[in-house]
Design a protein around this motif. Sequence first.
Motif, PDB file in Angstrom:
ATOM      1  N   LYS A  11      -2.406  -3.776  -2.395  1.00 50.89           N
ATOM      2  CA  LYS A  11      -1.867  -2.988  -3.518  1.00 50.89           C
ATOM      3  C   LYS A  11      -0.982  -3.832  -4.445  1.00 50.89           C
ATOM      4  O   LYS A  11      -0.364  -4.808  -4.028  1.00 50.89           O
ATOM      5  N   SER A  12      -0.943  -3.414  -5.717  1.00 52.92           N
ATOM      6  CA  SER A  12      -0.008  -4.007  -6.688  1.00 52.92           C
ATOM      7  C   SER A  12       1.139  -3.017  -6.840  1.00 52.92           C
ATOM      8  O   SER A  12       0.924  -1.868  -7.234  1.00 52.92           O
ATOM      9  N   ILE A  13       2.320  -3.480  -6.514  1.00 49.51           N
ATOM     10  CA  ILE A  13       3.462  -2.565  -6.419  1.00 49.51           C
ATOM     11  C   ILE A  13       4.534  -2.949  -7.434  1.00 49.51           C
ATOM     12  O   ILE A  13       4.910  -4.121  -7.521  1.00 49.51           O
ATOM     13  N   LEU A  14       4.998  -1.978  -8.179  1.00 43.40           N
ATOM     14  CA  LEU A  14       6.050  -2.249  -9.167  1.00 43.40           C
ATOM     15  C   LEU A  14       7.376  -1.692  -8.640  1.00 43.40           C
ATOM     16  O   LEU A  14       7.450  -0.515  -8.264  1.00 43.40           O
ATOM     17  N   GLU A  99       0.910  -4.964 -20.581  1.00 37.02           N
ATOM     18  CA  GLU A  99      -0.531  -4.830 -20.388  1.00 37.02           C
ATOM     19  C   GLU A  99      -0.922  -5.075 -18.924  1.00 37.02           C
ATOM     20  O   GLU A  99      -1.688  -4.310 -18.347  1.00 37.02           O
ATOM     21  N   GLU A 100      -0.337  -6.122 -18.385  1.00 41.62           N
ATOM     22  CA  GLU A 100      -0.654  -6.442 -16.979  1.00 41.62           C
ATOM     23  C   GLU A 100      -0.233  -5.284 -16.064  1.00 41.62           C
ATOM     24  O   GLU A 100      -0.980  -4.874 -15.174  1.00 41.62           O
ATOM     25  N   LEU A 101       0.978  -4.777 -16.313  1.00 38.84           N
ATOM     26  CA  LEU A 101       1.468  -3.687 -15.463  1.00 38.84           C
ATOM     27  C   LEU A 101       0.584  -2.444 -15.603  1.00 38.84           C
ATOM     28  O   LEU A 101       0.248  -1.790 -14.606  1.00 38.84           O
ATOM     29  N   LEU A 102       0.211  -2.125 -16.840  1.00 42.29           N
ATOM     30  CA  LEU A 102      -0.598  -0.919 -17.070  1.00 42.29           C
ATOM     31  C   LEU A 102      -1.963  -1.031 -16.384  1.00 42.29           C
ATOM     32  O   LEU A 102      -2.501  -0.051 -15.882  1.00 42.29           O
ATOM     33  N   CYS A 103      -2.506  -2.239 -16.361  1.00 41.92           N
ATOM     34  CA  CYS A 103      -3.856  -2.427 -15.779  1.00 41.92           C
ATOM     35  C   CYS A 103      -3.861  -2.436 -14.259  1.00 41.92           C
ATOM     36  O   CYS A 103      -4.827  -2.013 -13.647  1.00 41.92           O
ATOM     37  N   HIS A 104      -2.792  -2.987 -13.660  1.00 38.83           N
ATOM     38  CA  HIS A 104      -2.895  -3.283 -12.224  1.00 38.83           C
ATOM     39  C   HIS A 104      -2.051  -2.417 -11.292  1.00 38.83           C
ATOM     40  O   HIS A 104      -2.366  -2.340 -10.099  1.00 38.83           O
ATOM     41  N   THR A 105      -0.965  -1.810 -11.799  1.00 42.69           N
ATOM     42  CA  THR A 105      -0.023  -1.164 -10.869  1.00 42.69           C
ATOM     43  C   THR A 105      -0.642   0.021 -10.122  1.00 42.69           C
ATOM     44  O   THR A 105      -1.222   0.916 -10.728  1.00 42.69           O
ATOM     45  N   SER A 143      -3.734   3.289 -15.335  1.00 40.50           N
ATOM     46  CA  SER A 143      -5.002   3.877 -14.907  1.00 40.50           C
ATOM     47  C   SER A 143      -5.162   3.892 -13.383  1.00 40.50           C
ATOM     48  O   SER A 143      -5.856   4.744 -12.838  1.00 40.50           O
ATOM     49  N   LYS A 144      -4.515   2.943 -12.699  1.00 42.07           N
ATOM     50  CA  LYS A 144      -4.736   2.875 -11.232  1.00 42.07           C
ATOM     51  C   LYS A 144      -3.563   3.415 -10.434  1.00 42.07           C
ATOM     52  O   LYS A 144      -3.492   3.194  -9.222  1.00 42.07           O
ATOM     53  N   LEU A 145      -2.642   4.090 -11.095  1.00 39.32           N
ATOM     54  CA  LEU A 145      -1.433   4.517 -10.378  1.00 39.32           C
ATOM     55  C   LEU A 145      -1.744   5.607  -9.342  1.00 39.32           C
ATOM     56  O   LEU A 145      -2.366   6.610  -9.661  1.00 39.32           O
ATOM     57  N   GLU A 146      -1.253   5.372  -8.131  1.00 36.72           N
ATOM     58  CA  GLU A 146      -1.498   6.344  -7.059  1.00 36.72           C
ATOM     59  C   GLU A 146      -0.248   7.173  -6.765  1.00 36.72           C
ATOM     60  O   GLU A 146      -0.338   8.333  -6.391  1.00 36.72           O
ATOM     61  N   VAL A 147       0.908   6.546  -6.910  1.00 30.31           N
ATOM     62  CA  VAL A 147       2.133   7.273  -6.552  1.00 30.31           C
ATOM     63  C   VAL A 147       3.354   6.679  -7.262  1.00 30.31           C
ATOM     64  O   VAL A 147       3.418   5.475  -7.510  1.00 30.31           O
ATOM     65  N   PHE A 148       4.313   7.553  -7.580  1.00 28.75           N
ATOM     66  CA  PHE A 148       5.568   7.159  -8.228  1.00 28.75           C
ATOM     67  C   PHE A 148       6.703   7.699  -7.355  1.00 28.75           C
ATOM     68  O   PHE A 148       6.827   8.909  -7.166  1.00 28.75           O
ATOM     69  N   ILE A 149       7.492   6.778  -6.788  1.00 31.92           N
ATOM     70  CA  ILE A 149       8.610   7.213  -5.925  1.00 31.92           C
ATOM     71  C   ILE A 149       9.926   7.011  -6.672  1.00 31.92           C
ATOM     72  O   ILE A 149      10.225   5.897  -7.126  1.00 31.92           O
ATOM     73  N   HIS A 150      10.682   8.079  -6.778  1.00 33.18           N
ATOM     74  CA  HIS A 150      11.956   8.014  -7.503  1.00 33.18           C
ATOM     75  C   HIS A 150      13.122   8.109  -6.515  1.00 33.18           C
ATOM     76  O   HIS A 150      13.160   9.021  -5.675  1.00 33.18           O
TER      77      HIS A 150
END
Length: 515
Positions: A11-14, A99-105, A143-150
């Motif tokens: 996974k690519s994790i931000l 752009e990189e973040l939007l494509c891969h995260t 586009s590939k985001l699966e989950v957002f943890i706050h």
Amino acid sequence: MSVIAAFYGGKSILITGATGFMGKVLVEKLLRTSPDLKVIYILVRPKSGQSLQQRVSQMINCKLFEKAKEICPNILEKIKPIYSDLTKPDLGISKEDLEELLCHTNIIFHCAATVRFDDPLRHALQLNVIATQQLLLMASQMSKLEVFIHFSTAYSNCNLKYIDEVIYPCSVEPKQLIDSVEWLDDSIIEEITPKLIENRPNTYTYTKALGEMVVFQEGRNLNVAIIRPSIVGASWQEPFPGWVDNLNGPSGLIIAAGKGFLRALKTTPRAVADVVPVDLVINLTLAVGWHTAVHRPKSILIYHCTSGSLNPLLWTDMGFHVLATFEKAPLEKAFRRPNADFTTNKFAMQFWNTLSHVAPAVMYDFYLRLTGRKPRMAKLMNRMLKTISMLDYFTNRSWEWSTYNTEMLMSQLNNEDQKLFNFDVRHLNWLEYTENYCLGVKKYLLKEDMAGIPEAKRHLRMLRNTYYLFNTVLFLIIWRFFIARSQMARNIWYFVVSLCYKFLSYFRASSTFRH
Ligand SMILES: CCCCCCCCCCCCCCCC(=O)SCCNC(=O)CCNC(=O)[C@H](O)C(C)(C)COP(=O)(O)OP(=O)(O)OC[C@H]1O[C@@H](n2cnc3c(N)ncnc32)[C@H](O)[C@@H]1OP(=O)(O)O
Ligand SMILES: NC(=O)C1=CN([C@@H]2O[C@H](COP(=O)(O)OP(=O)(O)OC[C@H]3O[C@@H](n4cnc5c(N)ncnc54)[C@H](OP(=O)(O)O)[C@@H]3O)[C@@H](O)[C@H]2O)C=CC1
């Protein structure tokens, strides 16, 4: 097999706030348990003249990352720092990086915040609310985001006594407030702050509550979960016990107690110290990330990460554990011997503040002046008193948090994950934890060598002897003063002296008789 560790593989994790206390533990655990993850993007700002890369190197070269580096030797390739200042428009991220973040995260952990209690509302709003809003906007384009943890805090609704795993609305809409502060003058914002925060103690808890509202309103189309930890303390087990790297929460006061600065604390006898170890919070977070991505709950789930209802610890007990540890392994160059009076009474606290805090500091400064040095103790003491007064709200109240979601999640983990991502606070032994916490503060925060303990003990003995000497001299001076002025004091003095003399003669005579 660990399902959670496998989930993060590839996974690519931000992560925002990765350079902070909890962020570091999160990055470390991810790399240690899922070394096959693709990349961790961390949003970092340059700080103290260090470039982004220098900040990352400093981070992974600290002791915390030793095990992770063994398991994941190409750690530097796995962490990609991205320049970002969360207070800037579009989070200050460049077009290419965006752009990189939007494509891969695939996964976002939003950890960054200002945790200062005294931050002006504008700044706290900027970081804890507006930055969250902007990150959600960015997330909605991934586009590939699966989950957002706050990350929020268990104290975001500390104006309530019983807190459920729901979002409680604030009286003012976050959007309205954000629009207003844009054109309002700082002095006006300062004036209306107490009205806005109502019965919350500070701008931190208020803006964290607003942040949750923003997540609720603008994260609806995303797969979001919120973690609410209470007071996050040093690590319990992972990667080793007692790791801590900042003064927030209890850590600063533990040092103050160990150095003999903090000698009294106002706390209600039954007030619970709702401390949770940082590794436990991070284990829960990773489990929540997996569960939310895989099960995609219909609504935003909130997870309380608290200890009070399952394994309560009282502030007074924590205080005694702290003192007992510093008796065995004292801090170096203490100002006074560690000791603490816990009181519930405001006036008693004022008395102890004057006697145990202000007076010794003033006297020590007087001594520094006499010896031609710059006085500094009173200033330090005032800072500590300010900190205590800011924490007073939390050491004198108790809250009850529901933990249904956290318990539900625990029941869904397989045996392997229950061990690898343990967040069951019931197994925690507070005495052992506090001892490791204090030793961690000594080793990792103060960078003191354990070999210096005998010298630190000698120093404490010297302080004890000085204390006895000082008290004896003071007593004699006061007594001399009274004897000179009062016939009654003289009579009492002669009476006590003759009594002592009679006892001595009696014991001497009886021991001669026995021989
Ligand atoms: C017997 C033992 C019992 C233990 C008993 C513990 C009770 C403990 C209850 C915690 C209850 C939290 C419950 C909320 C849990 C969340 O959710 S919030 C997350 C935690 N956040 C915090 O703890 C932030 C609290 N800190 C602050 O807001 C600010 O530091 C303060 C207290 C307003 C002080 O602000 P300031 O005067 O501008 O000072 P600041 O620039 O921050 O630092 C000045 C100096 O004080 C030092 N300092 C900063 N913070 C501290 C601290 N907490 N302590 C000591 N020194 C400190 C700094 O190192 C600095 O030293 P120098 O570098 O100048 O030498
Ligand atoms: N610690 C605690 O007791 C508790 C914490 N929480 C929550 O957990 C989260 C993490 O807290 P914690 O790790 O203790 O906090 P820290 O203060 O240790 O870390 C804060 C992080 O946010 C980053 N940050 C702050 N301002 C900016 C900015 N303008 N631009 C970019 N990054 C920024 C900091 O970066 P930098 O290194 O550059 O300063 C740092 O990485 C927060 O959301 C907090 O509210 C909740 C309950 C308790």
